[in-house]
Write a protein that holds these residues in place. Structure first.
Motif, short mmCIF file in Angstrom:
data_model
loop_
_atom_site.label_atom_id
_atom_site.label_comp_id
_atom_site.label_asym_id
_atom_site.label_seq_id
_atom_site.Cartn_x
_atom_site.Cartn_y
_atom_site.Cartn_z
N LYS A 1 -8.79 -8.03 6.22
CA LYS A 1 -9.27 -6.66 5.96
C LYS A 1 -8.11 -5.67 6.00
O LYS A 1 -8.30 -4.50 6.29
N ALA A 2 -6.89 -6.17 5.77
CA ALA A 2 -5.70 -5.33 5.96
C ALA A 2 -5.76 -4.06 5.13
O ALA A 2 -5.57 -2.96 5.65
N LEU A 3 -6.03 -4.20 3.83
CA LEU A 3 -5.96 -3.02 2.96
C LEU A 3 -7.06 -2.02 3.30
O LEU A 3 -6.83 -0.81 3.31
N VAL A 4 -8.25 -2.52 3.59
CA VAL A 4 -9.36 -1.62 3.94
C VAL A 4 -9.04 -0.89 5.25
O VAL A 4 -9.20 0.33 5.36
N GLU A 5 -8.57 -1.64 6.24
CA GLU A 5 -8.38 -1.03 7.56
C GLU A 5 -7.15 -0.10 7.62
O GLU A 5 -7.13 0.84 8.41
N LEU A 6 -6.15 -0.37 6.78
CA LEU A 6 -5.00 0.56 6.75
C LEU A 6 -5.46 1.95 6.31
O LEU A 6 -4.86 2.96 6.69
N GLU A 7 -6.53 2.00 5.55
CA GLU A 7 -7.02 3.29 5.05
C GLU A 7 -8.19 3.84 5.85
O GLU A 7 -8.74 4.87 5.49
N THR A 8 -8.57 3.15 6.91
CA THR A 8 -9.73 3.64 7.68
C THR A 8 -9.48 3.74 9.19
O THR A 8 -10.03 4.61 9.84
N CYS B 1 -4.37 -7.99 -2.22
CA CYS B 1 -2.91 -7.92 -2.29
C CYS B 1 -2.35 -8.50 -3.60
O CYS B 1 -1.32 -8.01 -4.09
N ASP B 2 -3.00 -9.53 -4.14
CA ASP B 2 -2.50 -10.08 -5.42
C ASP B 2 -2.49 -8.98 -6.49
O ASP B 2 -1.52 -8.84 -7.24
N GLU B 3 -3.58 -8.23 -6.53
CA GLU B 3 -3.70 -7.16 -7.54
C GLU B 3 -2.62 -6.10 -7.32
O GLU B 3 -1.98 -5.64 -8.26
N LEU B 4 -2.41 -5.72 -6.06
CA LEU B 4 -1.39 -4.70 -5.78
C LEU B 4 0.01 -5.19 -6.14
O LEU B 4 0.81 -4.47 -6.73
N LEU B 5 0.27 -6.44 -5.79
CA LEU B 5 1.61 -7.01 -6.06
C LEU B 5 1.89 -7.03 -7.55
O LEU B 5 3.04 -6.84 -7.99
N LEU C 1 0.83 -1.21 0.00
CA LEU C 1 0.00 0.00 0.00
C LEU C 1 0.87 1.26 0.00
O LEU C 1 0.54 2.25 -0.65
N PHE C 2 2.00 1.23 0.71
CA PHE C 2 2.95 2.35 0.64
C PHE C 2 3.38 2.56 -0.82
O PHE C 2 3.44 3.68 -1.32
N ALA C 3 3.70 1.45 -1.50
CA ALA C 3 4.17 1.55 -2.89
C ALA C 3 3.07 2.10 -3.78
O ALA C 3 3.33 2.94 -4.65
N GLU C 4 1.84 1.67 -3.52
CA GLU C 4 0.73 2.16 -4.33
C GLU C 4 0.52 3.66 -4.13
O GLU C 4 0.06 4.36 -5.03
N GLU D 1 8.58 -13.67 -8.07
CA GLU D 1 7.66 -14.17 -9.12
C GLU D 1 6.31 -13.45 -9.06
O GLU D 1 5.35 -13.86 -9.70
N ARG D 2 6.25 -12.41 -8.21
CA ARG D 2 5.00 -11.65 -7.99
C ARG D 2 3.87 -12.55 -7.53
O ARG D 2 2.72 -12.45 -7.98
N LYS D 3 4.20 -13.46 -6.61
CA LYS D 3 3.17 -14.32 -6.01
C LYS D 3 3.09 -13.99 -4.53
O LYS D 3 4.12 -13.88 -3.85
N MET D 4 1.87 -13.91 -4.01
CA MET D 4 1.68 -13.65 -2.58
C MET D 4 2.01 -14.92 -1.78
O MET D 4 1.57 -16.01 -2.15
N PRO D 5 2.71 -14.81 -0.66
CA PRO D 5 2.99 -15.99 0.17
C PRO D 5 1.80 -16.43 1.01
O PRO D 5 1.83 -17.48 1.63
N PHE D 6 0.76 -15.61 1.07
CA PHE D 6 -0.45 -15.95 1.82
C PHE D 6 -1.60 -15.19 1.19
O PHE D 6 -1.38 -14.31 0.33
N HIS D 7 -2.83 -15.53 1.60
CA HIS D 7 -3.97 -14.84 1.01
C HIS D 7 -4.36 -13.63 1.83
O HIS D 7 -4.55 -13.73 3.04
#
Ligand SMILES: NC(=O)c1ccc[n+]([C@@H]2O[C@H](COP(=O)([O-])OP(=O)(O)OC[C@H]3O[C@@H](n4cnc5c(N)ncnc54)[C@H](O)[C@@H]3O)[C@@H](O)[C@H]2O)c1
Length: 446
Positions: free
Chosen positions: A177-184, A71-75, A38-41, A61-67
């Motif tokens: 909810k990591a991405l949503v909550e980082l912004e809220t 995050c897949d889209e951001l990566l 999210l910082f990079a975005e 390889e631009r693969k997420m190590p977990f779900h």
């Protein structure tokens, strides 16, 4: 902006750092990786530091190590420069900010394990340069940020708050909810001096959230209070489940009615309360006193739930010896692929003590076979295959994927053995019963 403890900085009051500002995130786990992405975005240049070679390879390889949703889209879209050790962050890769998000487990006894924090700080001292800002974001016991500062001062000769900045900015997201909550979620900024506070506030101004200004220890405690409260509230709900069972009642409708249109203190739902955070975070406050406190009581109740489910199911089933048992859910919480510190392996061990014929484990969020934390493995069954002919069932997690399980265990389409008892900790089947028999007419049946 004031540095007065408790001061609230409104959204947008601080200007975000200019694009191209460099930030390193050290520890690309469930907390560090979503933050780094999210910082990079947001236009920052991000250096990820991760000691685990497997994680670095996946990221290459631009693969997420977990779900983690989104995050897949951001990566796929942002640039993340990945290093193995924080001491490599020198020259053109020397960042303005270094955010530490490594793990903070407990030792086997009631004592925090500062190993990862010490290692990363000692290594960081080798590359620290004047003007950098160090932000600790892992969940830590009170005074750990001061500990980090003391190591850096001893190893570099520089002074925190003068030559380098130091802040504590806890992560309060939940997995899923990591991405949503980082912004809220409001961001707590803990600092001991003006310069450090201003620097940390600026970095987190990339997110459109309120900021809560406090001291270093204040920030450390706020995070612990949030998690301890959550852990204790689950323990209370689990205690109510035990009390209700003693009186031949089911807790689910009682809690629903207690909460219905009642304006104060909603009661949590009972369930397994564990995972890599909640239990260890209470250890971080409990290590500082010798008395037995409510946290220990909460721990005992939450830890007892697997035993309670296993032995109550055995009683209702007139024993589980040589029977086929289906267990639905293995991860520590709903809809995650994180099984760290889950209570389901403990439940499985209690069920094993009954010497059943077979235990069929179902976990839609993990691959087959399921790899346990003790090096053990279990076959991961499809839901219907596991339930077909099962003589006892435990629904140990309330995954969304289990929403249709009811029809397999109750009513005309049921595929479990007739009369199979079901332990439904979370009321996934909506019967309102924590224990029910699939055979209509049996006492306790739906
Ligand atoms: N998982 C959550 O939902 C959550 C939420 C809020 C806070 N927290 C807290 O955040 C912290 C991190 O939690 P997590 O779940 O992301 O842990 P994690 O174990 O998933 O991630 C930590 C990462 O740090 C790496 N690491 C350890 N030492 C390192 C070093 N010296 N250099 C580089 N990398 C290193 C590990 O290999 C691992 O990948 C913990 O303190 C935790 O309590 C977690």
């Amino acid at each position: 902006m004031s540095s007065q403890p408790g001061y609230l900085t409104p959204k947008g009051a601080v200007t975000a750092p200019p694009a191209g500002t460099t930030v390193a995130v050290v520890g690309l786990g469930r907390v560090g990786l979503p933050l780094a992405l999210l910082f990079a975005e947001r236009g920052l240049r991000v250096f990820g530091v991760e000691r685990d070679a497997r994680v670095r390879e996946l990221l290459a390889e631009r693969k997420m190590p977990f779900h983690e949703p989104g995050c897949d889209e951001l990566l796929a879209k942002v640039k993340l420069e990945v290093f193995a050790d924080v001491s490599e962050l020198i020259g053109p890769s020397s960042p303005d900010y270094i955010v530490i998000t490594v793990g903070t487990p407990l030792q086997a006894h009631i004592e925090v394990d500062l190993g990862q924090i010490s290692a990363v700080t000692t290594s960081l001292a080798k590359s620290l340069r004047p003007g950098q800002t160090i932000i600790l974001r892992s969940t830590v016991a009170a005074r750990t940020t001061e500990f980090v500062g003391r190591i850096l001062e001893r190893e570099t000769g520089m002074i925190a708050g003068r030559e380098f900045s130091l802040a504590f900015c806890p992560e309060r997201i939940v997995e899923g909810k990591a991405l949503v909550e980082l912004e809220t979620l409001p961001q707590v900024i803990g600092a001991a001096d003006e310069l450090s506070r201003a620097k940390a506030s600026k970095l987190f101004a990339v997110f459109p959230v309120e900021q809560l200004q406090t001291t270093l220890v204040g920030g450390e405690l706020i995070k612990l209070f949030n998690n301890v409260t959550r852990y204790v509230s689950f323990a209370l709900a689990n205690q109510y489940a035990l009390i209700a069972e003693n009186f031949g009642e089911s807790v689910h409708p009682l809690v629903a009615m207690a909460n219905h249109n009642y304006p104060r203190d909603p009661i949590s739902k009972p369930g397994f309360a564990a995972g890599a955070c909640l239990r260890k975070d209470f250890g971080m406050v409990s290590e500082n006193h010798a008395t037995t406190d409510m946290l220990v009581a909460a721990w005992r109740v939450n830890e007892y739930m697997p035993n309670f489910l296993a032995h109550t199911l055995a009683d209702k089933s007139h024993g589980l010896h040589k029977k086929t048992i289906a267990v639905l859910g293995y991860t520590f919480k709903k809809d995650t692929d994180d099984a760290r510190d889950s209570l389901t392996p403990k439940l499985l061990r209690y069920l094993e003590r009954e010497v059943p014929k077979e235990i069929r484990v179902v976990e839609p969020h993990l691959p087959d076979p399921i790899a346990g934390e003790k090096g053990d493995t279990a076959r991961n069954w499809a839901i219907e295959d596991a339930l077909r002919g099962a003589e006892a069932v435990v629904i140990a997690m309330n995954h969304s994927a289990f929403r249709d399980v009811r029809r397999f265990v109750v009513g005309p389409e049921a595929i479990v053995a007739p009369g199979a008892w079901v332990a439904d900790l979370w009321n996934v089947c909506g019967t309102g019963e924590m224990f029910f028999s699939s055979k209509p007419g049996v006492v306790g049946g739906p």
